[in-house]
Design a protein around this motif. Structure first.
Motif, PDB file in Angstrom:
ATOM      1  N   ASN A  50       0.790  -1.230   0.000  1.00 17.57           N
ATOM      2  CA  ASN A  50       0.000   0.000   0.000  1.00 17.57           C
ATOM      3  C   ASN A  50       0.821   1.279   0.000  1.00 17.57           C
ATOM      4  O   ASN A  50       0.380   2.297  -0.542  1.00 17.57           O
ATOM      5  N   LEU A  51       2.026   1.221   0.587  1.00 19.26           N
ATOM      6  CA  LEU A  51       2.810   2.445   0.761  1.00 19.26           C
ATOM      7  C   LEU A  51       4.176   2.398   0.100  1.00 19.26           C
ATOM      8  O   LEU A  51       4.893   3.400   0.112  1.00 19.26           O
ATOM      9  N   GLY A  52       4.556   1.247  -0.435  1.00 17.69           N
ATOM     10  CA  GLY A  52       5.823   1.148  -1.150  1.00 17.69           C
ATOM     11  C   GLY A  52       6.973   0.689  -0.261  1.00 17.69           C
ATOM     12  O   GLY A  52       6.871   0.658   0.963  1.00 17.69           O
ATOM     13  N   PHE A  53       8.099   0.363  -0.912  1.00 13.55           N
ATOM     14  CA  PHE A  53       9.235  -0.207  -0.183  1.00 13.55           C
ATOM     15  C   PHE A  53       9.832   0.765   0.822  1.00 13.55           C
ATOM     16  O   PHE A  53      10.419   0.366   1.828  1.00 13.55           O
ATOM     17  N   GLN A  54       9.674   2.087   0.578  1.00 13.35           N
ATOM     18  CA  GLN A  54      10.220   3.071   1.510  1.00 13.35           C
ATOM     19  C   GLN A  54       9.562   2.950   2.882  1.00 13.35           C
ATOM     20  O   GLN A  54      10.201   3.175   3.910  1.00 13.35           O
ATOM     21  N   GLN A  55       8.297   2.553   2.903  1.00  9.13           N
ATOM     22  CA  GLN A  55       7.601   2.382   4.176  1.00  9.13           C
ATOM     23  C   GLN A  55       8.215   1.228   4.984  1.00  9.13           C
ATOM     24  O   GLN A  55       8.287   1.294   6.214  1.00  9.13           O
ATOM     25  N   ILE A  56       8.663   0.186   4.289  1.00 11.33           N
ATOM     26  CA  ILE A  56       9.327  -0.924   4.991  1.00 11.33           C
ATOM     27  C   ILE A  56      10.622  -0.431   5.627  1.00 11.33           C
ATOM     28  O   ILE A  56      10.949  -0.783   6.766  1.00 11.33           O
ATOM     29  N   ILE A  57      11.351   0.403   4.928  1.00 12.41           N
ATOM     30  CA  ILE A  57      12.572   0.992   5.488  1.00 12.41           C
ATOM     31  C   ILE A  57      12.239   1.836   6.711  1.00 12.41           C
ATOM     32  O   ILE A  57      12.878   1.721   7.766  1.00 12.41           O
ATOM     33  N   HIS A  60      11.491   0.121  10.130  1.00 13.06           N
ATOM     34  CA  HIS A  60      12.590  -0.479  10.883  1.00 13.06           C
ATOM     35  C   HIS A  60      13.572   0.553  11.432  1.00 13.06           C
ATOM     36  O   HIS A  60      14.580   0.170  12.056  1.00 13.06           O
ATOM     37  N   LYS A  61      13.292   1.819  11.220  1.00 14.19           N
ATOM     38  CA  LYS A  61      14.186   2.851  11.728  1.00 14.19           C
ATOM     39  C   LYS A  61      14.211   2.897  13.248  1.00 14.19           C
ATOM     40  O   LYS A  61      15.147   3.421  13.846  1.00 14.19           O
ATOM     41  N   THR A  62      13.172   2.345  13.876  1.00 21.29           N
ATOM     42  CA  THR A  62      13.083   2.411  15.334  1.00 21.29           C
ATOM     43  C   THR A  62      13.903   1.328  16.036  1.00 21.29           C
ATOM     44  O   THR A  62      14.133   1.423  17.240  1.00 21.29           O
ATOM     45  N   ASP A  63      14.310   0.273  15.302  1.00 21.72           N
ATOM     46  CA  ASP A  63      15.073  -0.779  15.977  1.00 21.72           C
ATOM     47  C   ASP A  63      16.287  -1.257  15.182  1.00 21.72           C
ATOM     48  O   ASP A  63      17.380  -1.328  15.721  1.00 21.72           O
ATOM     49  N   ARG A  64      16.120  -1.547  13.891  1.00 25.62           N
ATOM     50  CA  ARG A  64      17.237  -2.047  13.085  1.00 25.62           C
ATOM     51  C   ARG A  64      17.201  -1.356  11.717  1.00 25.62           C
ATOM     52  O   ARG A  64      16.733  -1.926  10.727  1.00 25.62           O
ATOM     53  N   PRO A  65      17.685  -0.124  11.654  1.00 24.98           N
ATOM     54  CA  PRO A  65      17.555   0.651  10.409  1.00 24.98           C
ATOM     55  C   PRO A  65      18.275   0.035   9.221  1.00 24.98           C
ATOM     56  O   PRO A  65      17.766   0.087   8.093  1.00 24.98           O
ATOM     57  N   PHE A  66      19.444  -0.561   9.438  1.00 24.19           N
ATOM     58  CA  PHE A  66      20.165  -1.173   8.313  1.00 24.19           C
ATOM     59  C   PHE A  66      19.381  -2.355   7.761  1.00 24.19           C
ATOM     60  O   PHE A  66      19.299  -2.548   6.546  1.00 24.19           O
ATOM     61  N   MET A  67      18.814  -3.154   8.663  1.00 19.78           N
ATOM     62  CA  MET A  67      17.994  -4.271   8.232  1.00 19.78           C
ATOM     63  C   MET A  67      16.808  -3.772   7.420  1.00 19.78           C
ATOM     64  O   MET A  67      16.395  -4.401   6.430  1.00 19.78           O
ATOM     65  N   GLY A  68      16.233  -2.639   7.798  1.00 22.45           N
ATOM     66  CA  GLY A  68      15.122  -2.075   7.058  1.00 22.45           C
ATOM     67  C   GLY A  68      15.489  -1.719   5.630  1.00 22.45           C
ATOM     68  O   GLY A  68      14.697  -1.931   4.703  1.00 22.45           O
ATOM     69  N   VAL A 234      25.043   1.328  21.561  1.00 27.00           N
ATOM     70  CA  VAL A 234      24.807   1.539  22.993  1.00 27.00           C
ATOM     71  C   VAL A 234      24.663   3.016  23.331  1.00 27.00           C
ATOM     72  O   VAL A 234      23.780   3.409  24.116  1.00 27.00           O
ATOM     73  N   PHE A 235      25.491   3.873  22.718  1.00 27.69           N
ATOM     74  CA  PHE A 235      25.554   5.266  23.161  1.00 27.69           C
ATOM     75  C   PHE A 235      24.882   6.258  22.215  1.00 27.69           C
ATOM     76  O   PHE A 235      24.567   7.379  22.627  1.00 27.69           O
ATOM     77  N   ILE A 236      24.676   5.880  20.965  1.00 26.81           N
ATOM     78  CA  ILE A 236      24.136   6.842  19.994  1.00 26.81           C
ATOM     79  C   ILE A 236      22.716   6.483  19.586  1.00 26.81           C
ATOM     80  O   ILE A 236      21.797   7.306  19.722  1.00 26.81           O
ATOM     81  N   PHE A 237      22.512   5.262  19.102  1.00 28.94           N
ATOM     82  CA  PHE A 237      21.198   4.857  18.620  1.00 28.94           C
ATOM     83  C   PHE A 237      20.272   4.532  19.788  1.00 28.94           C
ATOM     84  O   PHE A 237      20.668   3.874  20.744  1.00 28.94           O
ATOM     85  N   LYS A 238      19.053   5.003  19.698  1.00 29.05           N
ATOM     86  CA  LYS A 238      18.036   4.732  20.712  1.00 29.05           C
ATOM     87  C   LYS A 238      16.899   3.936  20.081  1.00 29.05           C
ATOM     88  O   LYS A 238      16.204   4.433  19.193  1.00 29.05           O
ATOM     89  N   SER A 239      16.714   2.723  20.545  1.00 28.65           N
ATOM     90  CA  SER A 239      15.660   1.875  19.999  1.00 28.65           C
ATOM     91  C   SER A 239      14.328   2.198  20.662  1.00 28.65           C
ATOM     92  O   SER A 239      14.253   2.412  21.874  1.00 28.65           O
ATOM     93  N   ALA A 240      13.268   2.207  19.858  1.00 30.49           N
ATOM     94  CA  ALA A 240      11.930   2.457  20.377  1.00 30.49           C
ATOM     95  C   ALA A 240      11.212   1.163  20.748  1.00 30.49           C
ATOM     96  O   ALA A 240      10.106   1.213  21.279  1.00 30.49           O
TER      97      ALA A 240
END
Length: 248
Positions: A50-57, A60-68, A234-240
């Motif tokens: 419904n929203l395209g591949f960018q929505q899948i990316i 995953h920005k909240t936990d594993r952005p590279f995986m997204g 640990v020090f920069i990325f904050k997971s939601a």
């Protein structure tokens, strides 16, 4: 004589590869056309459709952005068809077995039958229970394959020191990509240490102190990459998400 020996080894390697692929096909392919989307597959499939591949990316920005990013680009190629995702996940499983074969043959090059059986066991046991959830969990298999590649490059750097300048950066990059995909695969660093210990000893019993120094020197590049990942994680990325939050 040398040419004949090389030809025989090449044929044996091809037979081993085909055996592993056929075994994996027998284990995973018979019912693949009856498989669909399951559990976590659905919300990602909905978002992509419904929203395209960018929505899948973005998801995953909240936990594993590279995986997204990897997931989103894979969706761009495979699209909505469940069968495509199942075949892709199985392909990643088989690729992992071939990488494992490469890894164990770097350690035991003369043990042709034993290493083939090890790789055959690797492809079917232990069973990956989330394999039917092919869309969501193919990233786990991709991450594992990157980790195996990193271990392979580390061993190649030890065995072919003239090409360390190539293999060491490849080991670092594939390790970093692996941990960015799945942070808990960082435990592979302990496996790397064990493999280095074995590879550097070459069947001997070297003096402990110089052997440890050699091990650390060969391990240090990927430790630097791993350390950089840990600082970011640990020090920069904050997971939601609570399940990937360092503090939780």
């Amino acid at each position: 004589m040398k040419s004949l020996k090389n030809n025989l080894l090449a044929r044996e390697t091809l037979v081993s590869i085909l055996f592993i692929l056929v075994l994996g096909a027998i284990a995973f392919l018979p019912l693949v056309n009856q498989m669909g989307y399951y559990r976590d597959d659905w919300h990602v499939a909905w978002a992509g459709h419904n929203l395209g591949f960018q929505q899948i990316i973005d998801m995953h920005k909240t936990d594993r952005p590279f995986m997204g990013v990897v997931y989103g680009l894979t969706y761009l190629v495979l699209g909505d068809a469940p069968l495509a995702w199942h075949l892709y996940a199985i392909a990643m499983r088989l690729a992992g077995a071939l990488l494992f074969l490469w890894l164990v043959r770097l350690l035991w090059p003369r043990q042709r039958l034993a290493t083939t059986l090890m790789a055959a066991l690797f492809v079917i046991y232990p069973g990956f229970l989330q394999l039917p959830t092919a869309s969501s969990y193919q990233c786990h298999l991709v991450g594992l394959n990157l980790g195996l590649l990193s271990l392979i490059f580390t061993l190649l750097a030890v065995q072919k020191p003239a090409r360390r300048v190539v293999f060491i950066p490849l080991a670092m990059l594939s390790a970093l990509a692996c941990y960015l995909m799945m942070e808990w695969m960082i435990g592979l660093e302990a496996v790397r240490a064990v493999l280095l210990w074995y590879a550097l000893s070459q069947g001997q019993k070297p003096a402990l102190r110089p052997h440890l120094i050699r091990l650390v020197k060969n391990w240090l590049p990927t430790l630097v990459a791993t350390g950089a990942f840990l600082v970011w994680r640990v020090f920069i990325f904050k997971s939601a998400r609570s399940v990937t939050d360092v503090g939780a």
